[in-house]
Design a protein around this motif. Structure first.
Motif, PDB file in Angstrom:
ATOM      1  N   VAL A 298      -9.819  -9.951  13.254  1.00  0.00           N
ATOM      2  CA  VAL A 298      -8.370  -9.731  13.202  1.00  0.00           C
ATOM      3  C   VAL A 298      -8.062  -8.260  13.442  1.00  0.00           C
ATOM      4  N   THR A 299      -6.891  -8.024  14.044  1.00  0.00           N
ATOM      5  CA  THR A 299      -6.429  -6.647  14.224  1.00  0.00           C
ATOM      6  C   THR A 299      -5.238  -6.413  13.306  1.00  0.00           C
TER       7      THR A 299
ATOM      8  N   CYS B  93      -2.677  -1.462   4.854  1.00  0.00           N
ATOM      9  CA  CYS B  93      -3.898  -1.218   4.070  1.00  0.00           C
ATOM     10  C   CYS B  93      -4.160  -2.382   3.130  1.00  0.00           C
ATOM     11  N   GLU B  94      -3.092  -2.849   2.474  1.00  0.00           N
ATOM     12  CA  GLU B  94      -3.271  -3.966   1.531  1.00  0.00           C
ATOM     13  C   GLU B  94      -3.790  -5.206   2.272  1.00  0.00           C
ATOM     14  N   ALA B  95      -3.198  -5.481   3.437  1.00  0.00           N
ATOM     15  CA  ALA B  95      -3.613  -6.671   4.207  1.00  0.00           C
ATOM     16  C   ALA B  95      -5.053  -6.517   4.685  1.00  0.00           C
ATOM     17  N   ALA B  96      -5.358  -5.340   5.252  1.00  0.00           N
ATOM     18  CA  ALA B  96      -6.708  -5.122   5.806  1.00  0.00           C
ATOM     19  C   ALA B  96      -7.769  -5.287   4.720  1.00  0.00           C
ATOM     20  N   TYR B  97      -7.482  -4.717   3.538  1.00  0.00           N
ATOM     21  CA  TYR B  97      -8.476  -4.777   2.456  1.00  0.00           C
ATOM     22  C   TYR B  97      -8.703  -6.218   1.999  1.00  0.00           C
ATOM     23  N   LYS B  98      -7.610  -6.953   1.837  1.00  0.00           N
ATOM     24  CA  LYS B  98      -7.736  -8.343   1.364  1.00  0.00           C
ATOM     25  C   LYS B  98      -8.580  -9.163   2.352  1.00  0.00           C
ATOM     26  N   ILE B  99      -8.329  -8.959   3.636  1.00  0.00           N
ATOM     27  CA  ILE B  99      -9.069  -9.730   4.653  1.00  0.00           C
ATOM     28  C   ILE B  99     -10.539  -9.309   4.651  1.00  0.00           C
ATOM     29  N   ALA B 100     -10.753  -7.992   4.578  1.00  0.00           N
ATOM     30  CA  ALA B 100     -12.134  -7.486   4.578  1.00  0.00           C
ATOM     31  C   ALA B 100     -12.887  -7.976   3.345  1.00  0.00           C
TER      32      ALA B 100
ATOM     33  N   SER C  20     -12.450 -10.690   1.899  1.00  0.00           N
ATOM     34  CA  SER C  20     -12.751 -12.118   2.058  1.00  0.00           C
ATOM     35  C   SER C  20     -13.914 -12.324   3.021  1.00  0.00           C
ATOM     36  N   GLY C  21     -14.450 -11.228   3.542  1.00  0.00           N
ATOM     37  CA  GLY C  21     -15.658 -11.322   4.362  1.00  0.00           C
ATOM     38  C   GLY C  21     -15.398 -11.296   5.867  1.00  0.00           C
ATOM     39  N   TYR C  22     -14.177 -11.018   6.274  1.00  0.00           N
ATOM     40  CA  TYR C  22     -13.880 -11.003   7.718  1.00  0.00           C
ATOM     41  C   TYR C  22     -13.787  -9.560   8.237  1.00  0.00           C
ATOM     42  N   LYS C  23     -14.046  -9.433   9.531  1.00  0.00           N
ATOM     43  CA  LYS C  23     -14.063  -8.104  10.152  1.00  0.00           C
ATOM     44  C   LYS C  23     -12.656  -7.737  10.634  1.00  0.00           C
ATOM     45  N   VAL C  24     -12.272  -6.499  10.316  1.00  0.00           N
ATOM     46  CA  VAL C  24     -10.912  -6.046  10.628  1.00  0.00           C
ATOM     47  C   VAL C  24     -10.955  -4.807  11.517  1.00  0.00           C
TER      48      VAL C  24
ATOM     49  N   SER D  86      -7.062   7.900  -2.360  1.00  0.00           N
ATOM     50  CA  SER D  86      -7.952   6.831  -2.851  1.00  0.00           C
ATOM     51  C   SER D  86      -7.818   5.576  -1.987  1.00  0.00           C
ATOM     52  N   VAL D  87      -6.614   5.326  -1.453  1.00  0.00           N
ATOM     53  CA  VAL D  87      -6.475   4.165  -0.555  1.00  0.00           C
ATOM     54  C   VAL D  87      -7.279   4.432   0.731  1.00  0.00           C
ATOM     55  N   THR D  88      -7.154   5.639   1.258  1.00  0.00           N
ATOM     56  CA  THR D  88      -7.869   5.982   2.498  1.00  0.00           C
ATOM     57  C   THR D  88      -9.378   5.809   2.316  1.00  0.00           C
ATOM     58  N   LYS D  89      -9.847   6.241   1.139  1.00  0.00           N
ATOM     59  CA  LYS D  89     -11.287   6.148   0.858  1.00  0.00           C
ATOM     60  C   LYS D  89     -11.724   4.672   0.796  1.00  0.00           C
ATOM     61  N   ALA D  90     -10.951   3.880   0.041  1.00  0.00           N
ATOM     62  CA  ALA D  90     -11.329   2.454  -0.113  1.00  0.00           C
ATOM     63  C   ALA D  90     -11.345   1.749   1.239  1.00  0.00           C
ATOM     64  N   ILE D  91     -10.397   2.105   2.095  1.00  0.00           N
ATOM     65  CA  ILE D  91     -10.291   1.427   3.397  1.00  0.00           C
ATOM     66  C   ILE D  91     -11.380   1.939   4.334  1.00  0.00           C
ATOM     67  N   SER D  92     -11.518   3.280   4.414  1.00  0.00           N
ATOM     68  CA  SER D  92     -12.440   3.785   5.440  1.00  0.00           C
ATOM     69  C   SER D  92     -13.906   3.559   5.063  1.00  0.00           C
ATOM     70  N   GLU D  93     -14.177   3.358   3.764  1.00  0.00           N
ATOM     71  CA  GLU D  93     -15.580   3.102   3.378  1.00  0.00           C
ATOM     72  C   GLU D  93     -15.926   1.615   3.401  1.00  0.00           C
ATOM     73  N   HIS D  94     -14.933   0.768   3.670  1.00  0.00           N
ATOM     74  CA  HIS D  94     -15.222  -0.677   3.622  1.00  0.00           C
ATOM     75  C   HIS D  94     -16.049  -1.084   4.838  1.00  0.00           C
ATOM     76  N   LYS D  95     -17.137  -1.793   4.584  1.00  0.00           N
ATOM     77  CA  LYS D  95     -18.049  -2.112   5.700  1.00  0.00           C
ATOM     78  C   LYS D  95     -17.415  -3.082   6.705  1.00  0.00           C
ATOM     79  N   ASN D  96     -16.388  -3.803   6.308  1.00  0.00           N
ATOM     80  CA  ASN D  96     -15.786  -4.765   7.241  1.00  0.00           C
ATOM     81  C   ASN D  96     -14.576  -4.218   7.989  1.00  0.00           C
ATOM     82  N   ILE D  97     -14.274  -2.933   7.776  1.00  0.00           N
ATOM     83  CA  ILE D  97     -13.078  -2.376   8.444  1.00  0.00           C
ATOM     84  C   ILE D  97     -13.491  -1.282   9.429  1.00  0.00           C
ATOM     85  N   ARG D  98     -13.016  -1.411  10.657  1.00  0.00           N
ATOM     86  CA  ARG D  98     -13.239  -0.354  11.664  1.00  0.00           C
ATOM     87  C   ARG D  98     -11.882   0.260  11.977  1.00  0.00           C
TER      88      ARG D  98
END
Ligand SMILES: Cc1cc2nc3c(=O)[nH]c(=O)nc-3n(C[C@H](O)[C@H](O)[C@H](O)COP(=O)(O)OP(=O)(O)OC[C@H]3O[C@@H](n4cnc5c(N)ncnc54)[C@H](O)[C@@H]3O)c2cc1C
Length: 435
Positions: free
Chosen positions: A4-5, A14-21, A23-27, A103-115
């Protein structure tokens, strides 16, 4: 290739991307900063709070508090991080904005499922699952693409009149009627005698106005003029405009009133009324004081104050389905302010819902709507209900369906809304395995 993009790394994105990531999907998360900034965004971090640092009330039995309680229950990342960045603000959840967005930037950019991709999106790919969350100041060609694809369903400016709680209107000081008795009595009419009108007019033209930012300024045109600017044109201008009394007889005096303020219902349940033609730039406290001089509105509870500012948003009732997807492009979810909600927390809530539903779609499940007795369910339900005069909406008790048994005491009524919502949400989460 991601599943998903998400376009826009603001509050909703950010909230949407994190929830999807989670759940195990690549964002793939596309954000135009730091290459391009809207006129209000200044920081390179995600989830920037562009104005106040308050996420509004966090108290029990308030609409803002209930919204956050529901979001906590659904696992909102941003509400959790807001709590860690909390600063003292009485009953409100206010944050240190730097700590919060860092802290939001950190949580998002360090998530392995988010590019993360730093570029300005100008359109979406046909057929690709996408969440558009580019906010009220969407930059670049994306707004033009939306306009091209949706026709005239995109607005670039809010000119919203206040909305009051039906139960706070003094029904002894108004009457239901339509002008010249034509058609249904769709409006509540609030009559003003001459002295009342003059006092109202004088207070209105001298009331304190909100300061407009450069990018919020624009020429007023007659169809959408702030009521205080109209009043400045002459003492009787409003009486020839939205306050004209012709075609009405006040049943109590059996005379034509000197002026009439009209209230139009905002929803089928008639729990909210819009003050017709009262789009305004007055400060919120001044709206309460000055509009409270209208006898029927002396004790009015304002569910949404009038605002006039730049805001890019979609005509949600026309263009969105009940899952906040574009009717014509069901692979595209719209989240945040662009989808017709108003406010920081409402934008996060809308991102949360988009995240939950995108994850469900990716898992081969049907998307969900929350129970209408929850403030999130009611707000998103309001967005997709036909409405000829759609304006963005915030979380308030007026969007909720009335209680089965009416409770006269206002505080107790709000307690009951609170309890009913959280009870129904807990049951819904259990039934749908959302815990
Ligand atoms: C000036 C202003 C002040 C406000 N003040 C308040 C307030 O005090 N309290 C309140 O509750 N609400 C306020 N709001 C309303 C609203 O709640 C916020 O704007 C909120 O941030 C909206 O969240 P969002 O996620 O929809 O958009 P945003 O948080 O604005 O996020 C959008 C993101 O998308 C990025 N973006 C934009 N276009 C593109 C593109 N084409 N490609 C890639 N990225 C893009 C932006 O850089 C941004 O990071 C304000 C709005 C404005 C405009």
């Amino acid at each position: 290739m991601e599943d998903v993009t998400v376009i826009g790394a603001g509050l909703a994105g950010c909230e949407a991307a994190y929830k999807i990531a989670q759940s195990g999907y690549k964002v793939k998360l596309i954000e135009c900063k730091p290459k391009q900034f809207s006129p209000a965004h200044k920081s390179e971090n995600f989830a920037e709070l562009v104005c106040s640092n308050s996420l509004k009330s966090d108290e029990r039995a308030t609409a803002g508090g209930l919204l956050k309680a529901e979001m906590r229950s659904l696992g909102s990342l941003l509400i959790k991080l807001a709590e860690s960045a909390r600063v003292p603000a009485g009953g409100a959840l206010a944050v240190d904005r730097e700590i919060f967005s860092h802290s939001v930037t950190k949580a998002i950019s360090e998530h392995k499922n988010i590019r993360i991709v730093n570029e300005t999106a100008s359109d979406w790919q046909d057929g690709e699952l996408t969440v558009i969350a580019t906010g009220p100041l969407t930059v670049g060609g994306l707004a033009s693409s939306l306009e091209r694809r949706l026709g005239s369903s995109l607005s670039f400016y809010d000119a919203a009149a206040p909305i009051v709680d039906a139960q706070s209107i003094d029904m002894n000081e108004c009457f239901a009627a339509s002008r010249y008795g034509k058609g249904e009595s769709d409006y509540l009419n609030c009559p003003l005698e001459k002295q009342e009108y003059i006092e109202f007019y004088e207070s209105l033209i001298s009331a304190e106005r909100a300061e407009l930012r450069e990018f919020d300024k624009r020429d007023v045109f007659d169809g959408c003029m702030p009521i205080e600017i109209m009043a400045e044109r002459g003492v009787d201008t409003m009486r020839f405009g939205p306050l004209r009394p012709v075609g009405f007889i006040n049943p109590r005096t059996e005379r034509r009133p000197y002026a009439v303020v009209q209230l139009r219902t905002e929803n089928a349940q008639k729990t909210m009324y819009n003050i017709v033609g009262f789009q305004t730039n007055l400060k919120f406290a001044e709206q309460k004081r000055v509009f409270g001089m209208i006898p029927a509105l002396r004790n009015a509870e304002f569910l949404r104050y009038g605002v006039m500012h730049r805001n890019t948003y979609i005509n949600a009732p026309r263009e969105l389905d009940r899952y906040s997807r574009l009717n014509r492009f069901t692979n595209v979810f719209i989240a945040g302010q662009l989808g017709g909600v108003e406010g920081y927390v409402e934008s996060i809530a809308s991102g949360l819902m988009a995240g939950i539903n995108v994850s469900r779609v990716l898992g081969g499940k049907e998307p969900l709507t929350l129970p209408p007795t929850t403030i999130m369910g009611a707000l998103f339900g309001y967005l997709c209900t036909p409405n000829a005069d759609f304006q963005p909406m915030n979380a308030n008790f007026g969007v909720l369906p009335p209680l089965q048994t009416h409770i006269r005491d206002k505080a107790k009524r709000k307690e009951e809304y609170w309890d009913r919502s959280l009870r129904d949400l807990a049951e819904f989460q259990k039934e749908n395995n959302l815990i």
